[in-house]
Write an enzyme that holds these catalytic residues in place. Structure first.
Site, PDB file in Angstrom:
ATOM      1  N   GLY A   1      10.927  -3.799  -4.579  1.00 36.40           N
ATOM      2  CA  GLY A   1       9.653  -4.144  -3.956  1.00 36.40           C
ATOM      3  C   GLY A   1       9.678  -4.089  -2.436  1.00 36.40           C
TER       4      GLY A   1
ATOM      5  CD  GLU B   1       3.455   6.792  -5.417  1.00 42.01           C
ATOM      6  OE1 GLU B   1       3.163   5.604  -5.673  1.00 42.01           O
ATOM      7  OE2 GLU B   1       4.389   7.385  -5.948  1.00 42.01           O
ATOM      8  CE  LYS B   2      -7.415   6.987  -5.313  1.00 47.62           C
ATOM      9  NZ  LYS B   2      -7.981   6.595  -4.033  1.00 47.62           N
TER      10      LYS B   2
ATOM     11  CD  GLU C   1      10.366   0.907 -12.911  1.00 48.34           C
ATOM     12  OE1 GLU C   1      11.030  -0.064 -13.301  1.00 48.34           O
ATOM     13  OE2 GLU C   1       9.908   0.995 -11.751  1.00 48.34           O
TER      14      GLU C   1
ATOM     15  NE  ARG D   1      18.735  -0.514 -11.781  1.00 48.90           N
ATOM     16  CZ  ARG D   1      17.691  -1.234 -12.163  1.00 48.90           C
ATOM     17  NH1 ARG D   1      17.691  -1.858 -13.326  1.00 48.90           N
ATOM     18  NH2 ARG D   1      16.619  -1.326 -11.404  1.00 48.90           N
TER      19      ARG D   1
ATOM     20  NE  ARG E   1      12.824  -9.707 -14.789  1.00 52.63           N
ATOM     21  CZ  ARG E   1      13.144  -8.664 -14.051  1.00 52.63           C
ATOM     22  NH1 ARG E   1      13.689  -8.850 -12.854  1.00 52.63           N
ATOM     23  NH2 ARG E   1      12.924  -7.435 -14.463  1.00 52.63           N
TER      24      ARG E   1
HETATM   25  P1  ADP Z   1      10.593  -0.562  -6.361  1.00 53.65           P
HETATM   26  O1  ADP Z   1      11.587   0.542  -6.416  1.00 53.65           O
HETATM   27  O2  ADP Z   1      10.658  -1.336  -5.084  1.00 53.65           O
HETATM   28  O3  ADP Z   1      10.586  -1.419  -7.586  1.00 53.65           O
HETATM   29  P2  ADP Z   1       8.276   0.922  -7.382  1.00 53.65           P
HETATM   30  O4  ADP Z   1       7.890   2.260  -6.842  1.00 53.65           O
HETATM   31  O5  ADP Z   1       8.946   0.912  -8.704  1.00 53.65           O
HETATM   32  O6  ADP Z   1       9.158   0.171  -6.264  1.00 53.65           O
HETATM   33  O7  ADP Z   1       7.008  -0.021  -7.439  1.00 53.65           O
HETATM   34  C1  ADP Z   1       7.129  -1.386  -7.765  1.00 53.65           C
HETATM   35  C2  ADP Z   1       5.776  -1.973  -8.065  1.00 53.65           C
HETATM   36  O8  ADP Z   1       4.879  -1.785  -6.960  1.00 53.65           O
HETATM   37  C3  ADP Z   1       5.061  -1.351  -9.251  1.00 53.65           C
HETATM   38  O9  ADP Z   1       5.449  -1.905 -10.482  1.00 53.65           O
HETATM   39  C4  ADP Z   1       3.615  -1.690  -8.900  1.00 53.65           C
HETATM   40  O10 ADP Z   1       3.350  -3.047  -9.187  1.00 53.65           O
HETATM   41  C5  ADP Z   1       3.554  -1.533  -7.402  1.00 53.65           C
HETATM   42  N1  ADP Z   1       3.150  -0.140  -7.036  1.00 53.65           N
HETATM   43  C6  ADP Z   1       3.969   0.907  -6.816  1.00 53.65           C
HETATM   44  N2  ADP Z   1       3.271   2.034  -6.541  1.00 53.65           N
HETATM   45  C7  ADP Z   1       1.969   1.716  -6.586  1.00 53.65           C
HETATM   46  C8  ADP Z   1       0.722   2.442  -6.402  1.00 53.65           C
HETATM   47  N3  ADP Z   1       0.719   3.755  -6.125  1.00 53.65           N
HETATM   48  N4  ADP Z   1      -0.451   1.757  -6.538  1.00 53.65           N
HETATM   49  C9  ADP Z   1      -0.454   0.422  -6.817  1.00 53.65           C
HETATM   50  N5  ADP Z   1       0.673  -0.322  -6.990  1.00 53.65           N
HETATM   51  C10 ADP Z   1       1.867   0.306  -6.891  1.00 53.65           C
END
Ligand code: ADP
Length: 450
Positions: free
Chosen positions: A165, A200-201, A275, A291, A337
């Site tokens: 995050g 990203e959008k 994901e 992983r 968790r």
């Molecule tokens: P990390 O590697 O930090 O976990 P992610 O790319 O997997 O980052 O994104 C983590 C979370 O952030 C997602 O589960 C979602 O809740 C939010 N998120 C990521 N990308 C987007 C997006 N394009 N629009 C809205 N929320 C997003």
């Protein structure tokens, strides 16, 4: 099969791997910092080696210390768990260079998926649908503004090396772009040593749906359906379930096949998670984790498999013990968790456990390294337990979760347990009608969930 494996991790996941190894007749070696001498994974493993002082950098992240521990004990393979060195391609290379086996994918696959820009490019080329956004990296503000116009606001600026995050910033308009762009870059640099970002959008009401895949490293791969991890705080998951309340069998089979075919075509080995954000019936790839995931037990419950055993088998050169046709979803599983954190601010709350009672009974699994009198050290992640329930359907799983939470006793410290008691009262949780933003909003409106 291996005679002995070393687990380069701590806490509940180290214990999880010790247990799988023992059932397979494999000896296990725990490694630990001086702060973890009394930890459960140290007590439960067949052997233990102290690899350094409390700081992770000098212990659980110290590659020379871990390789030396293998040499001293004669361990033939290393299971990295999640976090720490589990997605460190350099570590995998060093492991191989020492004639040891890494229980996971190749260094190359970890490298490709660890960089979110190349991961997205690779997935796009393999036919996996992605979130609309920039074509690769965005070098400067001018380009960022151009992408913002094209994609349409709001947009999210992400560090290519980001994770957990961190390194993600929202821009609602062109006016907010400069600040968001600069912050995402500097967070990427500060946390991950890489300031490259992409855009990203920003999706307004998506669910987080992730597909569990498993490859044999020889061009064969299966999927084990989805997990819905939409209940998140600060982009971190707190409640996960399988199957996803919004996914039907046809949708599962289709996206599952796309993912399995994608990893098969690159000869992926071991467990992986692809994901997605899922909105209005459409999937958008966000990242791949190379992983085992924290939330893997919900998949194990509904498919009746042992993913760690499977990881070890594949790393040892065996075939997978299941084929796609063997894998059917049965029932419903939920994981929560439990963190050592004080509500309502979720501030870390390490300390001594004065009384501990794990819930039990039909369909209840508690993955935890806690015990009576254990002192949770302040140096590591605050996850102290994962409570997983399994039942024939979702309403029964929710009732079981409520019952199991009521049985659990963790005294001496604050935990996030009251949050789950409160969430179970909410209609949106009962019906499964939520998206990735629901919990943040709920927390704002319920500042004291206890
Ligand atoms: P990390 O590697 O930090 O976990 P992610 O790319 O997997 O980052 O994104 C983590 C979370 O952030 C997602 O589960 C979602 O809740 C939010 N998120 C990521 N990308 C987007 C997006 N394009 N629009 C809205 N929320 C997003």
């Amino acid at each position: 099969m291996f005679n002995k494996i070393l687990i380069a991790n701590r806490g509940e996941i180290a214990l999880r791997v010790v247990r799988a190894a023992r059932e397979m007749g494999i000896q296990s070696v725990a490694v630990h910092s001086t702060a973890d001498s009394d930890a459960m994974h140290v007590r439960m493993a067949d052997e233990a080696v102290c690899i350094g002082p409390p700081s992770s950098m000098q212990s659980y992240l110290s590659i020379p210390a871990i390789i030396s521990a293998c040499e001293i004990t004669g361990a033939e393979a290393i299971h990295p768990g999640y976090g720490f060195l589990s997605e460190n391609a350099n570590f995998v290379q060093v492991v191989q260079d020492h004639g040891l086996k890494f229980i996971g994918p190749t260094a190359e696959h970890i490298r490709v998926m660890g960089d979110k820009i190349t991961a997205k490019e690779t997935m796009k080329n393999l036919g996996v649908p992605c979130v609309p956004g920039s074509d690769g990296g965005v070098p400067d503000l001018e380009t960022a503004l151009k992408v913002g116009e094209e994609v349409g606001y709001p947009v999210i600026i992400k560090a290519t090396a980001g994770g957990g995050g961190k390194g993600m910033k929202l821009a609602n308009s062109a006016k907010e772009m400069e600040n968001a762009f600069r912050t995402a870059r500097s967070e990427g640099k500060a946390n991950f040593g890489n300031d490259e970002v992409y855009i990203e959008k920003y999706l307004g009401t998506p669910r987080h749906i992730e597909i569990q895949v498993f490859g044999d490293g020889k061009g064969g791969a299966v999927h084990l359906g989805e997990r819905d991890c939409s209940l998140q705080r600060r982009h971190q998951k707190v409640f996960e379930e399988a199957p996803g309340p919004a996914i039907d069998a046809e949708t599962r089979a289709k996206i599952g096949k796309t993912c399995a075919d994608a990893v098969a075509s690159i000869n992926y080995a071991g467990a992986g998670t692809i994901e997605f954000l899922y909105e209005n019936g459409e999937f958008f790839f966000i990242e791949m984790n190379t992983r085992l995931q924290v939330e893997h037990p919900v998949t194990e419950a509904v498919f009746g498999v042992d993913l760690v055993r499977e990881q070890i088998r594949v790393a040892a050169g065996y075939d997978m013990s299941f084929k796609q046709d063997d894998l059917q979803v049965l029932g419903h599983a939920i994981e929560v968790r439990i963190n050592a954190e004080k509500l309502p601010n979720f501030s870390p709350c390490p300390g001594k456990i004065t009384q501990y009672h794990a819930p039990g009974g039909l369909g209840v699994r508690m993955d935890s390294a806690l015990y009576d009198g254990y002192s949770i050290p302040p140096y590591y992640d605050s996850l102290i337990a994962k409570l997983i329930v399994y039942a024939p359907d979702r309403p029964a799983a929710l009732a079981r979760l409520n019952r199991a939470l009521g049985e659990m006793i963790v005294d001496g410290i604050d935990t996030t347990t009251p949050l789950f008691h409160a969430l179970l009262q909410e209609e949106a949780v009962q019906t499964g009608d939520y998206n990735i933003h629901w919990l943040e909003k709920w927390l704002e409106e319920n500042t004291n969930p206890a």
